[in-house]
Every structure is written in structure tokens, then in C-alpha cells.
Design an enzyme around this catalytic site. Structure first.
Site, PDB file in Angstrom:
ATOM      1  CG  ASP A  26      -6.837 -83.838 -41.571  1.00 17.70           C
ATOM      2  OD1 ASP A  26      -7.977 -83.927 -41.089  1.00 17.70           O
ATOM      3  OD2 ASP A  26      -6.596 -83.324 -42.683  1.00 17.70           O
ATOM      4  CG  ASP A  27      -1.968 -86.132 -40.990  1.00 15.00           C
ATOM      5  OD1 ASP A  27      -2.797 -86.253 -41.915  1.00 15.00           O
ATOM      6  OD2 ASP A  27      -1.036 -85.316 -41.024  1.00 15.00           O
ATOM      7  CG  HIS A  76      -6.106 -87.639 -44.237  1.00 12.62           C
ATOM      8  ND1 HIS A  76      -6.413 -86.659 -45.150  1.00 12.62           N
ATOM      9  CD2 HIS A  76      -4.939 -87.240 -43.657  1.00 12.62           C
ATOM     10  CE1 HIS A  76      -5.483 -85.726 -45.120  1.00 12.62           C
ATOM     11  NE2 HIS A  76      -4.569 -86.055 -44.236  1.00 12.62           N
ATOM     12  CG  HIS A  80      -0.546 -87.635 -45.694  1.00 14.63           C
ATOM     13  ND1 HIS A  80      -0.150 -86.498 -46.351  1.00 14.63           N
ATOM     14  CD2 HIS A  80      -1.447 -87.215 -44.780  1.00 14.63           C
ATOM     15  CE1 HIS A  80      -0.767 -85.448 -45.835  1.00 14.63           C
ATOM     16  NE2 HIS A  80      -1.566 -85.866 -44.878  1.00 14.63           N
ATOM     17  CG  HIS A 169      -2.462 -81.839 -38.764  1.00 11.88           C
ATOM     18  ND1 HIS A 169      -2.686 -80.524 -39.102  1.00 11.88           N
ATOM     19  CD2 HIS A 169      -2.489 -82.544 -39.916  1.00 11.88           C
ATOM     20  CE1 HIS A 169      -2.825 -80.445 -40.416  1.00 11.88           C
ATOM     21  NE2 HIS A 169      -2.707 -81.651 -40.942  1.00 11.88           N
TER      22      HIS A 169
HETATM   23 ZN    ZN Z   1      -2.901 -84.957 -43.614  1.00 14.28          ZN
END
Ligand code: ZN
Length: 213
Positions: A26-27, A76, A80, A169
Site C-alpha cells: 500500500d501507499d 487506495h 489517503h 507498505h
Molecule cells: Zn495506506
């Protein structure tokens, strides 16, 4: 931990009768993805990258490196934001903006198929607004908190089982290091490393928009 010197030969096709797991990152997109993707390719393995729309910017090359390897990209959100704080157009935009920026960054007009809500935060409004299936996880490595590759590796190896969706991540170098270490070990243990879409298909799960998996 013993890491095999030679990559085992793994068939490209997925055998639904054998264990499989989905690594998710993620991210990003992040420059760390080059190394993660290279290691996945070495082991004929794949993962899913849940990217933030605002991070796609000038990272077209990373997006296409991920996609060319057979890995999956999911959404995603744009920035955020916790989606449960939003409604109306602001909520819709968090889904569509990341979809659009990935599509335009990709060489082949790639359409994201799944979405991971920031913080895993959802409510009925978010579910109702989602044009994508919502993908959660069963193994939270807490890699963003420990920033320790060994702890991340140990946590995964202690908890992994057939069908696991593992949350990591890729923006943190320690998490990249953990992934590089984990990929050969998991393959050696007999797990097929597949994308979220491949996992769901192999498990005969028909994903629906706005539903949590
Ligand atoms: Zn995230």
C-alpha cells in the site's frame, strides 16, 4: 533463515488445489517497487500494489514496470483520506481519481479492478459509493510501525496460511527488504504468490462492488 540459492521452477498457471497467498503493498507507487517486482519475477510470483493517486504523478515507469510483470494495481484513494469522513462528490472522487490517473499513466489504458480503503475504514455510505470490490487483509504486518524487516518477516511466517492477504507498505525500505526476503521463503514453502484478482478467481469468489473481501 535459509534462503534457496536457486529459484525453484514454478509454473505460470495457478493450481487452485495448492496453497496461495496475496502479497499487497500500500501507499506507493514507490521506487522500492523496482526491487520488489524484480524479485517477484525471479520466482514467477506476483503481488498487488494499492497506489495513491497523488503518488502516481511522474511515476509512469514504475506503474508500467509493475503491470508488465503481471502484477496487479489497485486503488487506495487519491490522498489517503479516511473515506468515512466523506460523502457525495468528495467520496466518489477518491475512487475515480486514482482509477483515472493509473489508466492514463499506464501504456495500455489499465483499469484498476479492486480498491483498498485507507485505514480499512468503511461504512455503509462508502460501500454504497464504491465502484470497486473493497479488499481488506488478514495479516497486518504493522511494518509501518516497526520499520524492522526481521519483525515483518517473522510476523508473516508465523501467521501465513492458504488464502492469506498480507498487508505491507512499499514506501518503506525495511518493508521492501522484508519482501525481498519473504518471496523466496514463501515460494519454497509451497505458496503460490498471486494477485488479488487471481486469488479470488482461484477461490471461486465472484467479487462485487462495495463488498468487503
Ligand atoms: Zn495506506
Amino acid at each position: 533463515i535459509q534462503v534457496p540459492i536457486e529459484a525453484p521452477i514454478v509454473k505460470n498457471e495457478i493450481d487452485p488445489s495448492k496453497p496461495m497467498i496475496a502479497l499487497t503493498f500500500d501507499d506507493g507507487p514507490s521506487k522500492n517497487d523496482y526491487e520488489i517486482v524484480a524479485k517477484l519475477k525471479e520466482y514467477n510470483a506476483r503481488a498487488t500494489f494499492y497506489v495513491l493517486g497523488k503518488n502516481v504523478g511522474n511515476k509512469e515507469d514504475i506503474i508500467n514496470t509493475i503491470l508488465d510483470s503481471g502484477c496487479e494495481i489497485g486503488g487506495h484513494s487519491w490522498d489517503h483520506t479516511s473515506l468515512v469522513k466523506l460523502s457525495g462528490n468528495a467520496l466518489t472522487n477518491q475512487f475515480t481519481s486514482v482509477r483515472d490517473v493509473v489508466k492514463s499513466a499506464s501504456n495500455n489504458g489499465y483499469e484498476i479492478k479492486t480498491f483498498r480503503p485507507p485505514y480499512g475504514a468503511v461504512n455503509e455510505v462508502v460501500k454504497g459509493a464504491s465502484p470497486f470490490p473493497l479488499i481488506m487483509w488478514d495479516i497486518d504486518t504493522l511494518d509501518w510501525k516497526t520499520r524492522n524487516a526481521k519483525k515483518t518477516v517473522d510476523h508473516v511466517l508465523k501467521n501465513v496460511k492458504d488464502g492469506s492477504i498480507i498487508l505491507m507498505h512499499d514506501i518503506h525500505s525495511e518493508s521492501k527488504d522484508a519482501a525481498i526476503e519473504l518471496i523466496p521463503i514463501l515460494v519454497e514453502k509451497g505458496y503460490q504468490l498471486v494477485t488479488i484478482s487471481e486469488l479470488m478467481e482461484a477461490k471461486n469468489i465472484q467479487m462485487q462492488n462495495g463488498v468487503l473481501y
